[in-house]
Design a protein around this motif. Sequence first.
Motif, PDB file in Angstrom:
ATOM      1  N   LEU A   1      31.762 -31.441  40.980  1.00  0.00           N
ATOM      2  CA  LEU A   1      31.656 -30.441  42.043  1.00  0.00           C
ATOM      3  C   LEU A   1      33.051 -30.098  42.549  1.00  0.00           C
ATOM      4  N   ALA A   2      33.247 -28.844  42.941  1.00  0.00           N
ATOM      5  CA  ALA A   2      34.527 -28.436  43.517  1.00  0.00           C
ATOM      6  C   ALA A   2      34.272 -27.377  44.587  1.00  0.00           C
ATOM      7  N   PHE A   3      35.052 -27.458  45.684  1.00  0.00           N
ATOM      8  CA  PHE A   3      34.950 -26.501  46.786  1.00  0.00           C
ATOM      9  C   PHE A   3      36.355 -26.042  47.156  1.00  0.00           C
ATOM     10  N   SER A   4      36.479 -24.770  47.489  1.00  0.00           N
ATOM     11  CA  SER A   4      37.814 -24.250  47.801  1.00  0.00           C
ATOM     12  C   SER A   4      37.741 -23.192  48.896  1.00  0.00           C
ATOM     13  N   LEU A   5      38.815 -23.136  49.678  1.00  0.00           N
ATOM     14  CA  LEU A   5      39.095 -22.012  50.575  1.00  0.00           C
ATOM     15  C   LEU A   5      40.269 -21.262  49.961  1.00  0.00           C
ATOM     16  N   GLU A   6      40.086 -19.955  49.734  1.00  0.00           N
ATOM     17  CA  GLU A   6      41.070 -19.213  48.967  1.00  0.00           C
ATOM     18  C   GLU A   6      41.570 -17.993  49.723  1.00  0.00           C
ATOM     19  N   GLN A   7      42.689 -17.500  49.274  1.00  0.00           N
ATOM     20  CA  GLN A   7      43.437 -16.423  49.914  1.00  0.00           C
ATOM     21  C   GLN A   7      42.546 -15.262  50.342  1.00  0.00           C
ATOM     22  N   PRO A   8      42.568 -14.895  51.640  1.00  0.00           N
ATOM     23  CA  PRO A   8      41.759 -13.752  52.073  1.00  0.00           C
ATOM     24  C   PRO A   8      42.380 -12.440  51.611  1.00  0.00           C
ATOM     25  N   GLY A   9      41.558 -11.423  51.556  1.00  0.00           N
ATOM     26  CA  GLY A   9      42.027 -10.103  51.146  1.00  0.00           C
ATOM     27  C   GLY A   9      40.871  -9.272  50.667  1.00  0.00           C
ATOM     28  N   SER A  10      41.047  -7.957  50.655  1.00  0.00           N
ATOM     29  CA  SER A  10      39.989  -7.053  50.247  1.00  0.00           C
ATOM     30  C   SER A  10      40.583  -5.928  49.417  1.00  0.00           C
ATOM     31  N   ASP A  11      39.792  -5.422  48.499  1.00  0.00           N
ATOM     32  CA  ASP A  11      40.199  -4.359  47.581  1.00  0.00           C
ATOM     33  C   ASP A  11      39.208  -3.214  47.751  1.00  0.00           C
ATOM     34  N   VAL A  12      39.470  -2.327  48.739  1.00  0.00           N
ATOM     35  CA  VAL A  12      38.494  -1.319  49.151  1.00  0.00           C
ATOM     36  C   VAL A  12      39.080   0.083  49.036  1.00  0.00           C
ATOM     37  N   THR A  13      38.193   1.062  49.110  1.00  0.00           N
ATOM     38  CA  THR A  13      38.577   2.472  49.141  1.00  0.00           C
ATOM     39  C   THR A  13      38.230   3.034  50.513  1.00  0.00           C
ATOM     40  N   PHE A  14      39.233   3.624  51.187  1.00  0.00           N
ATOM     41  CA  PHE A  14      39.007   4.229  52.499  1.00  0.00           C
ATOM     42  C   PHE A  14      38.709   5.721  52.352  1.00  0.00           C
ATOM     43  N   PRO A  15      38.096   6.322  53.387  1.00  0.00           N
ATOM     44  CA  PRO A  15      37.913   7.778  53.355  1.00  0.00           C
ATOM     45  C   PRO A  15      39.249   8.504  53.193  1.00  0.00           C
ATOM     46  N   VAL A  16      39.226   9.702  52.638  1.00  0.00           N
ATOM     47  CA  VAL A  16      40.450  10.434  52.303  1.00  0.00           C
ATOM     48  C   VAL A  16      41.331  10.658  53.517  1.00  0.00           C
ATOM     49  N   ASP A  17      40.743  10.970  54.667  1.00  0.00           N
ATOM     50  CA  ASP A  17      41.538  11.292  55.858  1.00  0.00           C
ATOM     51  C   ASP A  17      41.725  10.100  56.796  1.00  0.00           C
ATOM     52  N   SER A  18      41.561   8.894  56.283  1.00  0.00           N
ATOM     53  CA  SER A  18      41.619   7.695  57.140  1.00  0.00           C
ATOM     54  C   SER A  18      42.973   7.019  57.021  1.00  0.00           C
ATOM     55  N   THR A  19      44.022   7.730  57.371  1.00  0.00           N
ATOM     56  CA  THR A  19      45.379   7.195  57.192  1.00  0.00           C
ATOM     57  C   THR A  19      45.660   5.983  58.065  1.00  0.00           C
ATOM     58  N   SER A  20      44.949   5.824  59.159  1.00  0.00           N
ATOM     59  CA  SER A  20      45.213   4.706  60.064  1.00  0.00           C
ATOM     60  C   SER A  20      44.294   3.515  59.823  1.00  0.00           C
ATOM     61  N   TRP A  21      43.374   3.625  58.848  1.00  0.00           N
ATOM     62  CA  TRP A  21      42.506   2.494  58.548  1.00  0.00           C
ATOM     63  C   TRP A  21      43.296   1.456  57.749  1.00  0.00           C
ATOM     64  N   THR A  22      43.067   0.192  58.030  1.00  0.00           N
ATOM     65  CA  THR A  22      43.819  -0.873  57.347  1.00  0.00           C
ATOM     66  C   THR A  22      42.895  -2.034  57.003  1.00  0.00           C
ATOM     67  N   VAL A  23      43.264  -2.740  55.951  1.00  0.00           N
ATOM     68  CA  VAL A  23      42.557  -3.968  55.576  1.00  0.00           C
ATOM     69  C   VAL A  23      43.048  -5.106  56.455  1.00  0.00           C
ATOM     70  N   ARG A  24      42.146  -5.913  56.945  1.00  0.00           N
ATOM     71  CA  ARG A  24      42.487  -7.107  57.711  1.00  0.00           C
ATOM     72  C   ARG A  24      42.186  -8.346  56.861  1.00  0.00           C
ATOM     73  N   THR A  25      42.976  -9.401  57.074  1.00  0.00           N
ATOM     74  CA  THR A  25      42.753 -10.674  56.378  1.00  0.00           C
ATOM     75  C   THR A  25      42.414 -11.727  57.427  1.00  0.00           C
ATOM     76  N   LEU A  26      41.155 -11.779  57.789  1.00  0.00           N
ATOM     77  CA  LEU A  26      40.717 -12.658  58.875  1.00  0.00           C
ATOM     78  C   LEU A  26      40.152 -13.980  58.366  1.00  0.00           C
ATOM     79  N   TYR A  27      39.356 -13.933  57.312  1.00  0.00           N
ATOM     80  CA  TYR A  27      38.627 -15.121  56.882  1.00  0.00           C
ATOM     81  C   TYR A  27      38.884 -15.378  55.401  1.00  0.00           C
ATOM     82  N   PRO A  28      39.123 -16.624  55.041  1.00  0.00           N
ATOM     83  CA  PRO A  28      39.342 -16.931  53.620  1.00  0.00           C
ATOM     84  C   PRO A  28      38.040 -16.852  52.830  1.00  0.00           C
TER      85      PRO A  28
END
Length: 433
Positions: free
Chosen positions: A223-250
């Motif tokens: 058995l193995a358990f891990s907490l790994e680097q947070p991050g997201s790979d998403v697509t924002f709406p075209v006009d959402s220049t101020s939207w940002t990805v947050r890294t809150l939880y691993p």
Amino acid sequence: MKTKKEIYLKYLYLLGVFIIQSFQAGGQDTNFQQLQTQITRLEQKIKYLDTTIRCFERDSLAAPTRNDIENHRLQGLVITDIKRISLQIGGFVQADFIHDFMEMTNRDAFQTSSIVVQTDHHNNTEFSIRQSRLNFSAKGPTQFGDFFALLEFDLWGPNGTSNPRIRHAWINIGKWGFGQYWSNFTDNDTWPNLIDFWGPNAAIWKRQVQIRFTQPLNKHNVLAFSLEQPGSDVTFPVDSTSWTVRTLYPDFIGSYTLNWNDNNSHIKLSGLLHPISYETNTEKTQNIIAGAFNIAGNIRTFGNDALKFQASYGTGYARYNEDLSGMGYEAMPNPMNGYELESVMQYYFWIFYDHWWGKKFSSTIGWGHVGINREDYFAPATISYTNYGAVNFLWYPNKYFKTGIEFLYGNRKNHNGETGENFRIQYSAFVRL
């Protein structure tokens, strides 16, 4: 290079010298200090011969397969071995000579998502040394259990450059591991013996910074358990220049591995819990809980032949996939729901077979498929699916060198029905250090 027989004869000679000198010193107490000096020198020679034998045993192995390389089974030259701590340096040089018959934006690796749709027959030839690697490792016992440390670089720099890039920076002590290494969601012991850098499009190959705990249940179950680097790979709406990805939880990953027959046959089951966090233009933080399951296996069949496979299904886990990582396929905006992001359902599977024609010749053949569950709100150029097929013939003329040719085919279909394909021939030469 000395033969193993010559090395052991040297051992016996030194042992005989030591015994004779011990008897001589027994009648001459005044020579005790001299004997101590000779014993020290003898110990140094024995340590040197230990290193020589280690190198000899390494040299007796065949040129490594892709699975050997990715799992660091051949670490290279022992540069020192003190108090049972072994320091080693290893790596390899690989030169790739590639010809594409259709257009593909990734010219150094066969990434099927980079196939240009509405394909034109634009031939291209590429020469590359970017797969070459250098690694440093250490291993030995401690009061907390055996430890293993690895620092590895390749030449797969950004934007098509050959600048050095860190692959692994990892230390494992007893049951605990820290640093950057293969994700626990990856089964890195199932690599098909391909020379293409990318490998199957459906592969879950991901290196992450993590903390991992591994608990063997017995000889065959882990058995193995891990907490790994947070991050997201998403697509924002075209006009959402101020939207940002947050890294809150691993990311949280658990895995179970079943081994049998003491021949590296195994099946690994793993589960991923992947929080996706982002901030809108109202500075409101949104959270999506994505996740997936993965099953992978390496099953030895006849002789050194092996059947290797992997299949996964889930939502919002594209950054763990070799083909889709970095393309924003974990979550996309739904205009029918106020452009809030919704995680994307997807599935990947591949199956390959490694066959050995003899000690010096091998072939690998197989197929992979990446599929994305289609939604009406997807952009027209969103990938619907990709396919990857490969077959090769490799030659291992000696213990350091391998070379061979590989034929690859891939296709891509977009949400709007547009398609593209590519056929590639790759010749590679590999020399291990």
